[in-house]
Design a protein around this motif. Structure first.
Motif, PDB file in Angstrom:
ATOM      1  N   LEU A  33       3.309  15.331  10.008  1.00  0.00           N
ATOM      2  CA  LEU A  33       3.784  15.771   8.976  1.00  0.00           C
ATOM      3  C   LEU A  33       5.191  15.047   8.736  1.00  0.00           C
ATOM      4  O   LEU A  33       5.678  14.780   7.777  1.00  0.00           O
ATOM      5  CB  LEU A  33       4.229  17.290   9.248  1.00  0.00           C
ATOM      6  CG  LEU A  33       4.857  18.054   8.400  1.00  0.00           C
ATOM      7  CD1 LEU A  33       4.262  17.875   6.821  1.00  0.00           C
ATOM      8  CD2 LEU A  33       5.262  19.532   8.619  1.00  0.00           C
ATOM      9  N   ASN A  34       5.927  14.840  10.162  1.00  0.00           N
ATOM     10  CA  ASN A  34       7.307  13.948   9.755  1.00  0.00           C
ATOM     11  C   ASN A  34       7.116  12.507   9.501  1.00  0.00           C
ATOM     12  O   ASN A  34       7.944  12.283   8.577  1.00  0.00           O
ATOM     13  CB  ASN A  34       7.800  13.897  11.213  1.00  0.00           C
ATOM     14  CG  ASN A  34       8.419  15.267  11.718  1.00  0.00           C
ATOM     15  OD1 ASN A  34       8.611  16.273  11.005  1.00  0.00           O
ATOM     16  ND2 ASN A  34       8.533  15.526  13.090  1.00  0.00           N
ATOM     17  N   ARG A  35       6.111  11.867   9.639  1.00  0.00           N
ATOM     18  CA  ARG A  35       5.929  10.483   9.067  1.00  0.00           C
ATOM     19  C   ARG A  35       5.434  10.648   7.597  1.00  0.00           C
ATOM     20  O   ARG A  35       5.819   9.850   7.076  1.00  0.00           O
ATOM     21  CB  ARG A  35       4.708   9.915   9.895  1.00  0.00           C
ATOM     22  CG  ARG A  35       5.052   9.607  11.214  1.00  0.00           C
ATOM     23  CD  ARG A  35       3.919   8.807  12.008  1.00  0.00           C
ATOM     24  NE  ARG A  35       3.676   7.509  11.144  1.00  0.00           N
ATOM     25  CZ  ARG A  35       4.355   6.482  11.460  1.00  0.00           C
ATOM     26  NH1 ARG A  35       5.068   6.440  12.254  1.00  0.00           N
ATOM     27  NH2 ARG A  35       3.714   5.285  10.664  1.00  0.00           N
ATOM     28  N   THR A  75       9.949  10.225   1.456  1.00  0.00           N
ATOM     29  CA  THR A  75      11.319  10.274   1.015  1.00  0.00           C
ATOM     30  C   THR A  75      11.557   8.801   0.636  1.00  0.00           C
ATOM     31  O   THR A  75      12.291   8.219  -0.258  1.00  0.00           O
ATOM     32  CB  THR A  75      12.084  10.645   2.308  1.00  0.00           C
ATOM     33  OG1 THR A  75      11.460  11.849   2.665  1.00  0.00           O
ATOM     34  CG2 THR A  75      13.554  10.523   1.933  1.00  0.00           C
ATOM     35  N   ILE A  76      10.881   7.670   1.363  1.00  0.00           N
ATOM     36  CA  ILE A  76      11.096   6.242   0.965  1.00  0.00           C
ATOM     37  C   ILE A  76      10.630   5.963  -0.184  1.00  0.00           C
ATOM     38  O   ILE A  76      11.210   4.960  -1.013  1.00  0.00           O
ATOM     39  CB  ILE A  76      10.733   5.327   2.234  1.00  0.00           C
ATOM     40  CG1 ILE A  76      11.323   5.523   3.315  1.00  0.00           C
ATOM     41  CG2 ILE A  76      10.411   3.888   1.788  1.00  0.00           C
ATOM     42  CD1 ILE A  76      10.720   4.796   4.526  1.00  0.00           C
ATOM     43  N   ALA A  77       9.492   6.434  -0.498  1.00  0.00           N
ATOM     44  CA  ALA A  77       8.869   6.090  -1.908  1.00  0.00           C
ATOM     45  C   ALA A  77       9.766   6.703  -3.044  1.00  0.00           C
ATOM     46  O   ALA A  77       9.812   6.078  -4.175  1.00  0.00           O
ATOM     47  CB  ALA A  77       7.399   6.839  -2.032  1.00  0.00           C
ATOM     48  N   VAL A 115      14.766  -2.492   6.207  1.00  0.00           N
ATOM     49  CA  VAL A 115      15.491  -1.304   7.030  1.00  0.00           C
ATOM     50  C   VAL A 115      14.636  -0.380   7.658  1.00  0.00           C
ATOM     51  O   VAL A 115      14.795  -0.092   9.005  1.00  0.00           O
ATOM     52  CB  VAL A 115      16.705  -0.944   6.294  1.00  0.00           C
ATOM     53  CG1 VAL A 115      17.314   0.140   6.925  1.00  0.00           C
ATOM     54  CG2 VAL A 115      17.723  -1.913   5.821  1.00  0.00           C
ATOM     55  N   ALA A 116      13.661   0.003   6.886  1.00  0.00           N
ATOM     56  CA  ALA A 116      12.668   1.153   7.348  1.00  0.00           C
ATOM     57  C   ALA A 116      11.750   0.577   8.449  1.00  0.00           C
ATOM     58  O   ALA A 116      11.414   1.255   9.408  1.00  0.00           O
ATOM     59  CB  ALA A 116      11.828   1.710   6.179  1.00  0.00           C
TER      60      ALA A 116
END
Length: 309
Positions: free
Chosen positions: A246-248, A254-256, A302-303
């Motif tokens: 779920l966290n991933r 969020t990145i999208a 960065v991610a």
């Protein structure tokens, strides 16, 4: 229902008889109020204790009244729907008879009727120990079946994600094991009191049988506790895995969102109906797109370095 069974050392098999005589096994199954009244009158027993035998939630214990021992234990059995449960068993030891009272059919009766083990109802102490021994063996059988079922589920889970049915199976198995534990532990306390020989006369051989039953019960208790711990560990592990997934997922979303928001901001600004720098230049679009692509690539790099994706 009251049935009188008799078998001496000379007879080949146990048989039902019409009336009680010395050395009879008085077998009572799912007794009615009338059956209990007959037992009280015929054998001069305590009515309050007999009523407790009809309570399906009665806990194991040992009482002695007027020279008669009342031994409460619990035994496992399989319901009609295939589920495993436990039920109370009252063994009345006194006078010249052995009386067993249970709200459901006692599996030990079928075991003794098969004639695979030599016994006689006239040997009252040995008969009681045989019933207790078979009940202990049944606990071991059902716990082993539960262990195999748990192992099968655990093996299956390695090949696919956990499902709602798997969770239901875990809850069902855990309930069975907890039921076994709540029966085995007080059963052992009752058996330890029997070893004193004050409630049932025990020879040295009989004491060895009681100790064997105690040892078997202890092993069943340990197996039940180990299985419950295994279920808890599997559940905790899958809870941690689900939380991590779920966290991933939230991180990727969020990145999208960031990647979409960066070009949307630039495009939104140049969509305003106001004078803007280089708004009439043919290269402005490509400059904005180049900056957006550069920012998006920077965010992804960065991610990656942070091991977010």
């Amino acid at each position: 229902m009251i049935t009188y069974y008799y078998k001496s050392l000379r007879t080949a098999s146990i048989e039902a008889i019409d009336d009680v005589k010395r050395g009879t096994w008085v077998y009572v199954e799912a007794p009615s109020t009338g059956d209990l009244a007959v037992l009280v009158e015929k054998f001069n027993l305590e009515p309050g204790i007999l009523e407790d035998a009809a309570d399906t939630d009665e806990v194991p214990r040992l009482e002695r009244e007027e020279g008669v021992s009342y031994i409460f234990v619990r035994f496992p059995y399989k319901k009609a729907n295939g589920e495993v449960d436990t039920a109370p068993l009252l063994i009345v030891f006194g006078g010249e008879y052995v009386i067993t009272i249970s709200p459901v059919h006692l599996p030990a009766l079928d075991y003794l009727q098969r004639g695979r083990i030599p016994f006689a109802t006239t040997q009252r102490a040995k008969l009681v120990l045989l019933i207790l021994s078979h009940s202990s063996d049944q606990f071991d059988v059902y716990i082993n079946q539960t262990s195999r079922k748990l192992k099968s589920i655990r093996t299956r889970l390695r090949g696919h994600s956990i499902t709602d049915q798997d969770l239901i199976d875990f809850v069902t198995i855990e309930d069975e094991l907890n039921e076994f534990l709540s029966s085995l532990q007080p059963n052992n306390a009752t058996l330890r009191r029997l070893l004193s020989g004050k409630h049932i006369p025990l020879f040295e051989e009989d004491q060895d049988i009681v100790e064997d039953i105690l040892l078997s019960n202890e092993q069943s208790i340990e197996a039940s506790q180990a299985n419950i711990k295994s279920i808890s560990n599997i559940r905790d592990a899958y809870s941690a895995i689900a939380s991590n997934k779920l966290n991933r997922t939230l991180t990727i979303l969020t990145i999208a969102t960031i990647l979409i928001s960066v070009p949307s901001l630039a495009m939104g600004v140049y969509s305003l109906n106001i004078p803007l720098p280089a708004q009439h230049s043919a290269n402005t679009f490509w400059v904005i797109m180049g900056i957006n692509v550069t920012l998006m690539i920077t965010v992804l790099i960065v991610a990656k370095k942070k091991r977010v994706v």
